[in-house]
Write a protein that holds these residues in place. Structure first.
Motif, PDB file in Angstrom:
ATOM      1  N   GLU A 129      -4.496   4.148  -0.489  1.00 23.91           N
ATOM      2  CA  GLU A 129      -5.471   3.621   0.453  1.00 23.91           C
ATOM      3  C   GLU A 129      -6.483   2.710  -0.237  1.00 23.91           C
ATOM      4  O   GLU A 129      -6.841   1.642   0.279  1.00 23.91           O
ATOM      5  CB  GLU A 129      -6.193   4.768   1.159  1.00 23.91           C
ATOM      6  N   GLY A 171       0.842  -1.196   0.000  1.00 19.23           N
ATOM      7  CA  GLY A 171       0.000   0.000   0.000  1.00 19.23           C
ATOM      8  C   GLY A 171       0.878   1.246   0.000  1.00 19.23           C
ATOM      9  O   GLY A 171       0.564   2.240   0.641  1.00 19.23           O
ATOM     10  N   GLU A 177      -5.182  13.282   2.469  1.00 10.65           N
ATOM     11  CA  GLU A 177      -3.745  13.462   2.635  1.00 10.65           C
ATOM     12  C   GLU A 177      -3.476  14.815   3.281  1.00 10.65           C
ATOM     13  O   GLU A 177      -4.091  15.823   2.904  1.00 10.65           O
ATOM     14  CB  GLU A 177      -3.034  13.367   1.286  1.00 10.65           C
ATOM     15  N   SER A 221      -5.382   5.597  -5.589  1.00  7.57           N
ATOM     16  CA  SER A 221      -4.805   6.044  -4.330  1.00  7.57           C
ATOM     17  C   SER A 221      -4.282   4.840  -3.551  1.00  7.57           C
ATOM     18  O   SER A 221      -4.797   3.725  -3.664  1.00  7.57           O
ATOM     19  CB  SER A 221      -5.862   6.780  -3.496  1.00  7.57           C
ATOM     20  N   SER A 231     -10.285   9.098   1.945  1.00  8.11           N
ATOM     21  CA  SER A 231      -8.910   9.275   2.388  1.00  8.11           C
ATOM     22  C   SER A 231      -8.513  10.734   2.209  1.00  8.11           C
ATOM     23  O   SER A 231      -8.871  11.373   1.213  1.00  8.11           O
ATOM     24  CB  SER A 231      -7.956   8.362   1.602  1.00  8.11           C
TER      25      SER A 231
END
Length: 405
Positions: free
Chosen positions: A246, A229, A382, A244, A380
């Motif tokens: 995630e 990941g 960032e 992504s 998700s």
């Protein structure tokens, strides 16, 4: 009634003192035809041709006397010991091993084998053995009738490998032949044999294959990186929001790729998902309609030393000629691709959607195709760790289907 059996391994060399002693006292001897012809087998002993180990074990359990089973090599290494020790037979097993056929095969090739994968190929498990050969650069395949070098080569079509085929090891008929996989089907091979399968995108063995002798550098992988990941930048290209880290980690967790599996990664993009599936030991076919994406996937696989096949073409049409998958990641193509994949009946399929309507449509398709469906809304965010401000937010529906029948 016999509740104990001695299993003696034979590698073509003289039997050990322990093996000769056990065989001399035997009143029942089971083994292949070439084992039963050994001069040490007592003339008055009952003899059983070892076809079905289960049938032989039942006869041994009923026998009143001393029973011996003869087997090639080390009978505790992918051999008959496991079957004889099954609880339903109630046998106590003592093994007298010889050099395993795998060790002998690598010795004939002049190569170490501590970095090799070892698999057994039967007609029912041949596909999984082939997948191990797709995913790894050094594999020893213990073959069987109907699942030999020719059948291996047929299922490896499109994947170039070198075969070191060791026939009748330890006998006067022993022969070692080196051929490329595309030529293996042109010959008739004698059983039993061991096939060392070499090749891939890593360093290749040195030496002249025509001599039947391989020596020099080992094929293998660069040192493994820790974790999975990983950020898309670790794969040499900006993967974009559809990939992504995630989302990719959640997809791989639901797929659960294993050694012996074949993974389809459709819409491979940067190659990150394909490479990470390969790092679990699975074979991977990465598909993308974009030639640049195929090039990125190939580059990422080389960077991490992962053996995978890249197919340039538009799904679902390009999927028709691919070998059967165990698990599928649909990274692009949406509902039509999910439907085409479900028709091939893999154990698991994962896909994603940007809208609820699209997610519901994919979920219905999976359910109608006989899959138990799960869906999660993943978000998700960032953060810039200098300012701890939000730098990017991704929201996506993750769908996973597990085959129910």
């Amino acid at each position: 009634m016999a509740d104990r059996v001695t299993v003696i391994g034979w590698d073509g060399s003289p039997l050990t003192d322990a093996g000769r002693s056990a065989l001399a006292a035997a009143t029942l001897v089971a083994g292949a035809a070439h084992h039963l012809e050994l001069p040490e087998v007592p003339r008055d002993a009952e003899r059983i041709r070892l076809g079905s180990v289960d049938l032989a074990a039942r006869r041994i359990a009923r026998h009143r006397g001393s029973a011996v089973v003869l087997a090639d090599g080390d009978p505790g290494f992918f051999g008959v010991v496991r079957s004889l020790r099954a609880p339903e037979h109630g046998l106590e097993v003592e093994a007298v091993p010889a050099v395993s056929s795998v060790a002998a095969a690598f010795a004939r090739a002049g190569m170490p084998w501590d970095d090799a994968q070892v698999v057994v190929a039967h007609s029912r498990t041949l596909r999984r053995a082939v997948n191990v050969c797709r995913a790894h650069t050094k594999v020893a395949v213990l073959t069987s009738p109907g699942a030999g070098p020719s059948e291996l080569a047929l299922l490896l079509e499109g994947v170039h490998r070198t075969f070191v085929i060791c026939e009748a090891l330890g006998t006067r008929a022993e022969q070692v032949t080196v051929v490329t996989s595309d030529k293996a089907g042109e010959h008739t091979w004698r059983d039993p044999n061991v096939v060392i399968v070499l090749g891939g995108s890593g360093p290749q063995p040195q030496g002249n294959p025509a001599t039947g002798w391989i020596a020099g550098r080992d094929p293998g992988y660069p040192p493994a990186v820790r974790g999975w990941g990983r950020p898309g930048a670790a794969y040499g290209a900006d993967p974009g929001p559809r990939e992504s880290a995630e989302l990719r980690a959640a997809q791989l967790a639901r797929l659960g790729p294993r050694v012996g599996d074949l993974v389809w990664d459709i819409g491979s993009g940067s190659g990150a998902a394909a490479v990470e599936a390969g790092r679990f030991g699975a074979a991977v076919i990465a598909v993308d309609a974009d030639a640049d994406a195929c090039a990125r996937t190939t580059a990422a696989a080389r960077r991490y030393g992962i053996q995978l096949q890249v197919v340039h073409g538009a799904a679902p049409q390009v999927l028709e000629d691919l070998p059967e998958p165990d698990v599928v990641r649909v990274g692009a193509g949406g509902l039509p691709v999910v439907a085409a994949c479900a028709a091939r009946r893999p154990e698991r399929i994962v896909a994603h959607a940007r809208t609820r309507d699209e997610a519901e449509a994919i979920g219905r398709q999976l359910a109608e195709s006989g899959y138990a469906v799960e869906c999660a809304l993943l978000q998700s965010v960032e953060l810039d760790t200098t300012t701890w401000a939000e730098s990017e937010r991704t929201v996506v529906f993750l769908l996973s289907g597990s085959r129910t029948h």
